[in-house]
Design an enzyme around this catalytic site. Structure first.
Site, PDB file in Angstrom:
ATOM      1  N   GLU A 144       0.911  -1.288  -0.150  1.00 19.88           N
ATOM      2  CA  GLU A 144      -0.113  -0.125  -0.187  1.00 19.88           C
ATOM      3  C   GLU A 144       1.014   1.234   0.094  1.00 19.88           C
ATOM      4  O   GLU A 144       0.521   2.419  -0.728  1.00 19.88           O
ATOM      5  CB  GLU A 144      -0.864   0.025   1.153  1.00 19.88           C
TER       6      GLU A 144
ATOM      7  N   GLU B 165       0.035   3.528  -3.215  1.00 11.80           N
ATOM      8  CA  GLU B 165      -0.743   4.909  -2.661  1.00 11.80           C
ATOM      9  C   GLU B 165       0.418   6.223  -2.770  1.00 11.80           C
ATOM     10  O   GLU B 165       0.023   7.266  -3.309  1.00 11.80           O
ATOM     11  CB  GLU B 165      -1.337   4.942  -1.331  1.00 11.80           C
TER      12      GLU B 165
END
Length: 178
Positions: A65, A69
């Site tokens: 992640e 992101e």
């Protein structure tokens, strides 16, 4: 129930999630500003995501992640807090990690949810002030930023990245609903 009565409950099952306080060597944290339809506005949050990749450990999910992101990788990982979002109706629990020794990697955009995601860096002290002013309301961001400050300032110790996770949601995955 107390007294021997029974009660009917509806529980929203969740696959679990991870969030990351990415703290650089200058004391800045990376936050995202992302639209959340449930509240009808953009929220300040930590990089985060679901634990929905089969066989992936929570810390590996956090690594994934962080790269997807905000385009960061980290050398050192530790566990800050586990946050039960709203245990009155969901088993969702988010494990919040502290990531340090940051470096830049290519960001892998994942779809429409991240289409208008904005990435910003703030001094950790400013992010904590944003918690107390009400600018940051996301529960894992609130808990993670306050915990990170306590660890950085020496009033608390983080746990190992692979620390036991007693309340990690398991029912959703056990039913094969990925």
């Amino acid at each position: 129930m107390p007294g021997g009565d029974t009660a009917k409950r509806e529980i929203v099952e969740h696959p679990g999630a991870v969030a990351v306080v990415a703290l650089d060597s200058e004391g800045f944290v990376t936050l995202i500003h992302q639209y959340r339809h449930a509240l009808g506005r953009h929220l300040w949050e930590l990089p985060a995501g679901l634990l929905d990749a089969e066989g992936e450990s929570p810390v590996d999910g956090a690594r994934r992640e962080l790269g997807e992101e905000v385009g960061l990788s980290a050398q050192w990982w530790s566990t800050l807090v586990d946050v039960a979002a709203s245990p009155g109706f969901t088993d969702e629990v988010v494990r919040v990690y502290l990531a340090q020794g940051l470096s830049t990697v290519e960001r892998d955009h994942q779809g429409e949810e991240e289409a208008d995601l904005e990435i910003h860096r703030f001094p950790l002290s400013d992010a904590v002030s944003m918690v107390f002013s009400g600018e940051i309301v996301n529960s894992s961001a609130v808990g993670g930023l306050l915990a990170a400050r306590e660890v950085v300032e020496g009033r608390a110790s983080a746990r190992p990245a692979d620390a036991p996770w007693r309340d990690r949601p398991t029912r959703f995955a056990a039913r094969g609903l990925r």
